[in-house]
Design a protein around this motif. Structure first.
Motif, mmCIF file in Angstrom:
data_model
loop_
_atom_site.group_PDB
_atom_site.id
_atom_site.type_symbol
_atom_site.label_atom_id
_atom_site.label_comp_id
_atom_site.label_asym_id
_atom_site.label_seq_id
_atom_site.Cartn_x
_atom_site.Cartn_y
_atom_site.Cartn_z
ATOM 1 N N PHE A 118 0.797 -1.272 -0.048
ATOM 2 C CA PHE A 118 -0.035 0.050 0.183
ATOM 3 C C PHE A 118 0.883 1.303 0.017
ATOM 4 O O PHE A 118 1.795 1.369 0.801
ATOM 5 N N ASN A 119 0.796 2.304 -0.907
ATOM 6 C CA ASN A 119 1.296 3.361 -1.023
ATOM 7 C C ASN A 119 0.636 4.642 -1.369
ATOM 8 O O ASN A 119 -0.270 4.639 -2.086
ATOM 9 N N ILE A 120 1.386 5.726 -0.803
ATOM 10 C CA ILE A 120 0.738 7.079 -1.011
ATOM 11 C C ILE A 120 1.628 7.407 -2.253
ATOM 12 O O ILE A 120 2.712 7.364 -2.132
ATOM 13 N N ILE A 121 0.955 7.886 -3.121
ATOM 14 C CA ILE A 121 1.666 8.277 -4.701
ATOM 15 C C ILE A 121 1.314 9.735 -4.979
ATOM 16 O O ILE A 121 0.266 10.215 -4.977
ATOM 17 N N LEU A 169 1.973 12.791 -7.384
ATOM 18 C CA LEU A 169 2.266 13.012 -8.657
ATOM 19 C C LEU A 169 2.474 14.428 -8.960
ATOM 20 O O LEU A 169 1.578 15.166 -8.219
ATOM 21 N N THR A 170 2.745 14.880 -10.034
ATOM 22 C CA THR A 170 3.100 16.421 -10.477
ATOM 23 C C THR A 170 2.218 16.674 -11.527
ATOM 24 O O THR A 170 2.202 17.962 -12.053
ATOM 25 N N ARG A 171 1.286 15.886 -12.200
ATOM 26 C CA ARG A 171 0.765 16.063 -13.228
ATOM 27 C C ARG A 171 -0.786 15.792 -13.077
ATOM 28 O O ARG A 171 -1.079 15.133 -12.146
ATOM 29 N N LYS A 172 -1.761 16.378 -13.518
ATOM 30 C CA LYS A 172 -3.349 16.294 -13.531
ATOM 31 C C LYS A 172 -3.601 14.644 -13.884
ATOM 32 O O LYS A 172 -2.841 13.982 -14.684
ATOM 33 N N LYS A 173 -4.545 14.247 -13.315
ATOM 34 C CA LYS A 173 -5.068 12.773 -13.682
ATOM 35 C C LYS A 173 -5.433 12.883 -15.342
ATOM 36 O O LYS A 173 -6.026 13.847 -15.975
ATOM 37 N N GLY A 174 -4.872 11.680 -15.758
ATOM 38 C CA GLY A 174 -5.187 11.303 -17.194
ATOM 39 C C GLY A 174 -3.981 11.901 -18.259
ATOM 40 O O GLY A 174 -4.226 11.724 -19.265
ATOM 41 N N TYR A 175 -3.034 12.407 -17.767
ATOM 42 C CA TYR A 175 -1.920 12.902 -18.281
ATOM 43 C C TYR A 175 -0.944 11.675 -18.701
ATOM 44 O O TYR A 175 -0.698 10.931 -17.948
ATOM 45 N N ASP A 179 -3.056 3.847 -11.823
ATOM 46 C CA ASP A 179 -4.721 3.841 -11.727
ATOM 47 C C ASP A 179 -5.240 2.643 -11.326
ATOM 48 O O ASP A 179 -6.235 2.448 -10.735
ATOM 49 N N ARG A 180 -4.693 1.413 -11.725
ATOM 50 C CA ARG A 180 -5.358 0.116 -11.467
ATOM 51 C C ARG A 180 -5.008 -0.192 -9.808
ATOM 52 O O ARG A 180 -5.814 -0.466 -9.112
ATOM 53 N N LEU A 181 -3.862 0.252 -9.130
ATOM 54 C CA LEU A 181 -3.832 0.385 -7.807
ATOM 55 C C LEU A 181 -4.454 1.090 -6.997
ATOM 56 O O LEU A 181 -5.184 0.678 -6.053
ATOM 57 N N GLU A 182 -4.760 2.475 -7.477
ATOM 58 C CA GLU A 182 -5.848 3.369 -6.977
ATOM 59 C C GLU A 182 -7.365 2.778 -6.976
ATOM 60 O O GLU A 182 -7.914 2.930 -5.888
ATOM 61 N N ARG A 183 -7.694 2.216 -7.964
ATOM 62 C CA ARG A 183 -8.959 1.395 -8.170
ATOM 63 C C ARG A 183 -9.115 0.207 -6.932
ATOM 64 O O ARG A 183 -10.141 0.129 -6.525
ATOM 65 N N ARG A 184 -8.002 -0.468 -6.860
ATOM 66 C CA ARG A 184 -8.035 -1.534 -5.856
ATOM 67 C C ARG A 184 -7.862 -1.305 -4.490
ATOM 68 O O ARG A 184 -8.005 -1.865 -3.523
ATOM 69 N N PRO A 212 -8.279 13.805 5.997
ATOM 70 C CA PRO A 212 -9.313 12.959 6.344
ATOM 71 C C PRO A 212 -9.502 11.448 5.737
ATOM 72 O O PRO A 212 -9.594 10.621 6.202
ATOM 73 N N ARG A 213 -9.598 11.761 4.407
ATOM 74 C CA ARG A 213 -9.693 10.204 3.765
ATOM 75 C C ARG A 213 -8.591 9.492 3.690
ATOM 76 O O ARG A 213 -8.567 8.333 3.676
ATOM 77 N N LEU A 214 -7.460 10.239 3.568
ATOM 78 C CA LEU A 214 -5.917 9.507 3.859
ATOM 79 C C LEU A 214 -6.067 8.674 5.315
ATOM 80 O O LEU A 214 -5.294 7.680 5.202
ATOM 81 N N ARG A 215 -6.407 9.351 6.476
ATOM 82 C CA ARG A 215 -6.425 8.735 7.678
ATOM 83 C C ARG A 215 -6.987 7.462 7.561
ATOM 84 O O ARG A 215 -6.827 6.728 8.196
ATOM 85 N N ARG A 216 -8.468 7.757 7.090
ATOM 86 C CA ARG A 216 -9.144 6.291 7.031
ATOM 87 C C ARG A 216 -8.574 5.262 6.181
ATOM 88 O O ARG A 216 -8.729 4.173 6.564
ATOM 89 N N TRP A 217 -7.885 5.761 4.931
ATOM 90 C CA TRP A 217 -7.450 4.718 4.343
ATOM 91 C C TRP A 217 -6.071 4.036 4.938
ATOM 92 O O TRP A 217 -6.046 2.751 4.931
ATOM 93 N N LEU A 218 -5.392 4.732 5.794
ATOM 94 C CA LEU A 218 -4.305 4.300 6.549
ATOM 95 C C LEU A 218 -4.930 3.349 7.763
ATOM 96 O O LEU A 218 -4.317 2.269 7.750
#
Length: 303
Positions: A183-186, A188-194, A236-241, A280-286
């Motif tokens: 499990f990783n916090i990633i 990125l410096t580009r917008k989604k879909g770049y 993207d796959r890891l984020e969806r999972r 807040p979402r990150l804390r729940r995820w962790l």
């Protein structure tokens, strides 16, 4: 800072001046005393990584943005003085040792592992460098990871010529997973879909000519955009999972060589605000990740 989990890592993408977004994210994390046990930094992300592990809030921002009020960090005039686009001696020698001191002892005392990604010019493959004994070698690794092809000199680490880690591996999620961090916090410096353009005929000719003595480096440069796009697919796959928590810009980004201080300041605060919104979402995820790891350990114990 106190560690809040045991099995979550963090990967920091580069992007030149776009790294100011990451520094905003990490400064917020440091204010919240959020420290993960494993960090990989690539290119500008390497500079962010060492300052995060040493707990130095605002240091990356000061080096990337505030220093431009007093110094010529990069550009045509820098090239005329140093023969290269960026003043690497200033950034990786004078800054950490004099103007914006890097707290190496705090870095060493930190419980977090810190890996810096650089590209081996002889093999064209990524090298992950860790250093907790020598400040000079650590700064050399940062410099190597941040040495852009064509406009920066190669940096020698352990006798090996190296360049920007993003050439071989821009977002090394697979390395983190191989090291046991599923499990990783990633960040990125580009917008989604770049995605990068994979049609690079001009770059191919330039790489072959400019790095003719380093054929494997030339090959890595030719494959760079394709590798990056596949890494974005993986993210993207890891984020969806639910295996990755991704923080990225939501609005316009700045260029790799942005010099407008107002735009850079805005992009820094955009990163800070994105972290604040996501926290807040990150804390729940962790917490879910900790629960998942605990259940896995219990199951293994019963078996």
């Amino acid at each position: 800072m106190e560690s809040c989990m045991k099995k979550a890592g963090m990967i920091l993408e580069g992007g030149g001046q776009r790294g100011i977004f990451t520094s905003g994210v990490l400064d917020y994390f440091m204010e919240k005393k959020l420290l993960v046990p494993y960090v990989i930094g690539v290119s500008a992300g390497a500079c962010n990584a060492v300052d995060y592990v040493s707990g130095q809030i605002l240091r990356t921002k000061e080096c990337m943005l505030d220093a431009q009020l007093d110094y010529e960090l990069y550009g045509v005039r820098t090239m005329l003085k140093t023969r290269y686009f960026m003043n690497m001696d200033l950034i990786f020698d004078q800054f950490p040792n004099q103007d914006y001191p890097f707290d190496f002892q705090a870095f060493v005392r930190s419980p977090a592992r810190c890996l810096l990604a650089a590209t081996n010019c002889l093999t064209g493959r990524v090298e992950f460098i860790e250093e907790y004994r020598s400040k000079d070698r650590l700064m050399a690794a940062c410099r190597a990871s941040s040495s852009l092809p064509f406009v920066s000199p190669m940096t020698t680490v352990d006798g090996i010529p190296m360049l920007d880690g993003g050439i071989a591996d821009s977002v090394p999620v697979r390395k983190a997973i191989a090291d046991g961090f599923d499990f990783n916090i990633i960040i990125l410096t580009r917008k989604k879909g770049y995605y990068k353009d994979e049609n690079q005929s001009s770059v191919m000719r330039l790489a072959k000519a400019y790095y003719r003595k380093y054929p494997m480096l030339g090959r890595a440069l030719l494959q760079r955009n394709h590798v990056y796009n596949r890494e974005m697919d993986l993210v993207d796959r890891l984020e969806r999972r639910g295996q990755a928590f991704v923080i990225r810009p939501a609005g316009p980004t700045v260029s790799r060589t942005e010099r407008d201080l107002e735009k850079l300041e805005d992009f820094y605060w955009h990163g800070y605000e994105m972290a604040e919104q996501a926290y807040p979402r990150l804390r729940r995820w962790l917490e879910q990740r900790e629960e998942c790891v605990s259940k896995k350990r219990l199951l293994l114990h019963r078996i």
